[in-house]
Motif scaffolding. Structure first.
Motif, PDB file in Angstrom:
ATOM      1  N   VAL A 197       9.091  -1.681   5.651  1.00 10.71           N
ATOM      2  CA  VAL A 197       9.535  -1.131   4.360  1.00 10.71           C
ATOM      3  C   VAL A 197       8.519  -0.089   3.923  1.00 10.71           C
ATOM      4  N   PHE A 198       9.015   1.109   3.655  1.00  7.56           N
ATOM      5  CA  PHE A 198       8.142   2.258   3.393  1.00  7.56           C
ATOM      6  C   PHE A 198       8.390   2.819   2.002  1.00  7.56           C
ATOM      7  N   ASP A 199       7.323   2.862   1.200  1.00  7.55           N
ATOM      8  CA  ASP A 199       7.382   3.485  -0.127  1.00  7.55           C
ATOM      9  C   ASP A 199       7.016   4.957   0.019  1.00  7.55           C
ATOM     10  N   LEU A 200       7.994   5.834  -0.160  1.00  7.63           N
ATOM     11  CA  LEU A 200       7.775   7.260   0.085  1.00  7.63           C
ATOM     12  C   LEU A 200       6.804   7.872  -0.917  1.00  7.63           C
ATOM     13  N   ARG A 201       6.792   7.366  -2.142  1.00  7.56           N
ATOM     14  CA  ARG A 201       5.962   7.989  -3.173  1.00  7.56           C
ATOM     15  C   ARG A 201       4.479   7.897  -2.850  1.00  7.56           C
ATOM     16  N   THR A 202       4.038   6.753  -2.330  1.00  7.12           N
ATOM     17  CA  THR A 202       2.605   6.567  -2.069  1.00  7.12           C
ATOM     18  C   THR A 202       2.252   6.586  -0.584  1.00  7.12           C
ATOM     19  N   GLY A 203       3.263   6.553   0.283  1.00  6.85           N
ATOM     20  CA  GLY A 203       2.967   6.466   1.710  1.00  6.85           C
ATOM     21  C   GLY A 203       2.519   5.085   2.139  1.00  6.85           C
ATOM     22  N   THR A 204       2.924   4.041   1.402  1.00  7.49           N
ATOM     23  CA  THR A 204       2.546   2.671   1.731  1.00  7.49           C
ATOM     24  C   THR A 204       3.616   2.030   2.591  1.00  7.49           C
ATOM     25  N   LEU A 205       3.187   1.401   3.667  1.00  4.31           N
ATOM     26  CA  LEU A 205       4.095   0.723   4.585  1.00  4.31           C
ATOM     27  C   LEU A 205       3.854  -0.780   4.551  1.00  4.31           C
ATOM     28  N   PHE A 206       4.914  -1.561   4.345  1.00  2.78           N
ATOM     29  CA  PHE A 206       4.880  -2.994   4.575  1.00  2.78           C
ATOM     30  C   PHE A 206       5.320  -3.206   6.016  1.00  2.78           C
ATOM     31  N   GLY A 207       4.378  -3.642   6.866  1.00  4.60           N
ATOM     32  CA  GLY A 207       4.636  -3.676   8.298  1.00  4.60           C
ATOM     33  C   GLY A 207       5.398  -4.885   8.795  1.00  4.60           C
ATOM     34  N   GLY A 208       5.493  -5.954   8.005  1.00  2.00           N
ATOM     35  CA  GLY A 208       6.210  -7.137   8.443  1.00  2.00           C
ATOM     36  C   GLY A 208       5.702  -7.652   9.778  1.00  2.00           C
ATOM     37  N   GLY A 209       6.627  -8.057  10.644  1.00  2.00           N
ATOM     38  CA  GLY A 209       6.250  -8.587  11.948  1.00  2.00           C
ATOM     39  C   GLY A 209       5.744  -7.547  12.914  1.00  2.00           C
ATOM     40  N   THR A 241      -1.427   3.924   3.458  1.00  2.00           N
ATOM     41  CA  THR A 241      -1.909   2.547   3.422  1.00  2.00           C
ATOM     42  C   THR A 241      -0.897   1.652   4.109  1.00  2.00           C
ATOM     43  N   VAL A 242      -1.395   0.637   4.816  1.00  2.00           N
ATOM     44  CA  VAL A 242      -0.514  -0.320   5.484  1.00  2.00           C
ATOM     45  C   VAL A 242      -0.804  -1.719   4.955  1.00  2.00           C
ATOM     46  N   VAL A 243       0.249  -2.388   4.505  1.00  2.00           N
ATOM     47  CA  VAL A 243       0.183  -3.813   4.180  1.00  2.00           C
ATOM     48  C   VAL A 243       0.757  -4.542   5.390  1.00  2.00           C
ATOM     49  N   PRO A 244      -0.088  -5.196   6.183  1.00  2.00           N
ATOM     50  CA  PRO A 244       0.405  -5.857   7.396  1.00  2.00           C
ATOM     51  C   PRO A 244       1.090  -7.174   7.075  1.00  2.00           C
ATOM     52  N   GLY A 245       1.757  -7.741   8.068  1.00  2.00           N
ATOM     53  CA  GLY A 245       2.345  -9.059   7.869  1.00  2.00           C
ATOM     54  C   GLY A 245       1.288 -10.117   7.637  1.00  2.00           C
ATOM     55  N   HIS A 246       0.169 -10.004   8.367  1.00  2.00           N
ATOM     56  CA  HIS A 246      -0.990 -10.890   8.186  1.00  2.00           C
ATOM     57  C   HIS A 246      -2.242 -10.024   8.109  1.00  2.00           C
TER      58      HIS A 246
END
Length: 327
Positions: A197-209, A241-246
């Motif tokens: 899941v990618f937030d275009l405004r900030t360039g933040t990615l929720f990477g999940g699995g 920025t990347v928010v990883p699954g773990h």
């Protein structure tokens, strides 16, 4: 003179990264906290603890988060239990009074999905990729029973195997919260139906699995070639920025880190197969010293080695692609 210049450059570099590092250090895992950390403007995470799900950490080992727009909130992953889903909703309420429009579950692993029932109890729809939902339905009754035994009935009170309200098949953009969000699906990768899941405004990615940070990636449900293609696809995004699954939030370099592990794992196991090593010796013989400090090295890495060995062996015997993951 040169030394002074180096000192100045070092100081400037540290000053420029200090706010980011402070946010990362503030995201300390806790089994009970309902406080979220703002990783970028309007983007928050709740960090899971290292290690396996246990009574000590109440099963909170996966990350969750949310994105706040002018018209509402999207939650990304929901935790291991109904209580974790409630804690995430409480964390959202501490940040904003805007309505939660949707919960997205990125993949079918227990520490990311069982909190979804708390969202459905409040009438908030839950979405998953169709193939992830199918995998969850096929095995998560057993997951829930195992968690109830490990964590205790009280920790898992109210937790059920849910059915997503909506499923989808492809990547798509959403603007339901007045802020553009991109759901990225690159085919069977770390698992069937795994998304980012990618937030275009900030360039933040929720990477999940797809992405873990300094934790051994789990290949159990994977198609390794598809996973590499998915990582290549994530590199095309303008990430900050990347928010990883773990693990802790991090920089886009984590994509290369995950891919290097997968390549090193495959190469080491393929070498053992060529040498005629028996399966019983593979977990020990597939040692990769550079990853010993990563979370779950002694458990997930050893299992990964056996899984990849069996896939490569089958491919050699029957001429099949070495995917071996659930279909």
């Amino acid at each position: 003179m040169q030394a002074g210049r180096r000192s100045l450059l070092t100081a400037l570099a540290l000053a420029s990264t200090a706010p980011w590092l402070a946010r990362a250090r503030a995201a300390e895992p806790s089994a009970t906290t309902s406080t979220a950390i703002e990783v970028e403007a309007g983007v928050y995470m709740m960090q899971g603890a290292p290690g396996e799900a246990s009574a000590a950490n109440l099963g909170r080992v996966g990350n969750a988060g949310f994105i706040v727009g002018r018209a509402g909130v999207i939650a990304v992953d929901t935790g291991t239990s109904f209580q974790h889903g409630e804690a995430l909703l409480q964390a959202i309420a501490q940040v904003t009074d805007k309505p939660v429009r949707l919960a997205l579950v990125t993949h079918a692993r227990q520490e990311f999905l069982f909190g979804a029932a708390a969202f459905q109890a409040r009438g908030i729809p839950v979405q998953m990729h169709r193939r992830a939902a199918q995998l969850m339905a096929s095995r998560c009754d057993g997951c829930l029973k195992a968690l109830q035994r490990e964590l205790g009935e009280e920790a898992m009170r109210g937790t059920t195997v849910f059915r997503p309200d909506e499923v989808f098949d492809d990547s798509h953009a959403m603007d339901m919260i007045g802020r553009p969000v991109l759901v990225q699906y690159h085919g069977h990768s770390s698992g069937p139906g795994d998304i980012a899941v990618f937030d275009l405004r900030t360039g933040t990615l929720f990477g999940g699995g797809l992405i873990d940070h300094r934790r051994i990636p789990d290949v159990q449900d994977s198609d390794l070639e598809g996973w590499k293609r998915a990582l290549a696809g994530l590199r095309t995004l303008k990430l900050s920025t990347v928010v990883p699954g773990h693990g802790t939030m991090t920089t886009p370099d984590v994509i290369d880190s995950v891919e290097r592990y997968l390549l090193r794992l495959e190469a080491r196991v393929a070498a053992l197969l060529r040498q005629g090593a028996p399966l019983s010796e593979v977990p020990d013989a597939a040692d990769l010293p550079e990853y010993r400090q990563w979370d779950q090295y002694d458990t997930i890495h050893r299992r990964n080695a056996s899984i990849v060995f069996l896939r490569l062996e089958r491919a050699l015997m029957f001429g099949e692609p070495p995917t071996g993951a659930p279909r």
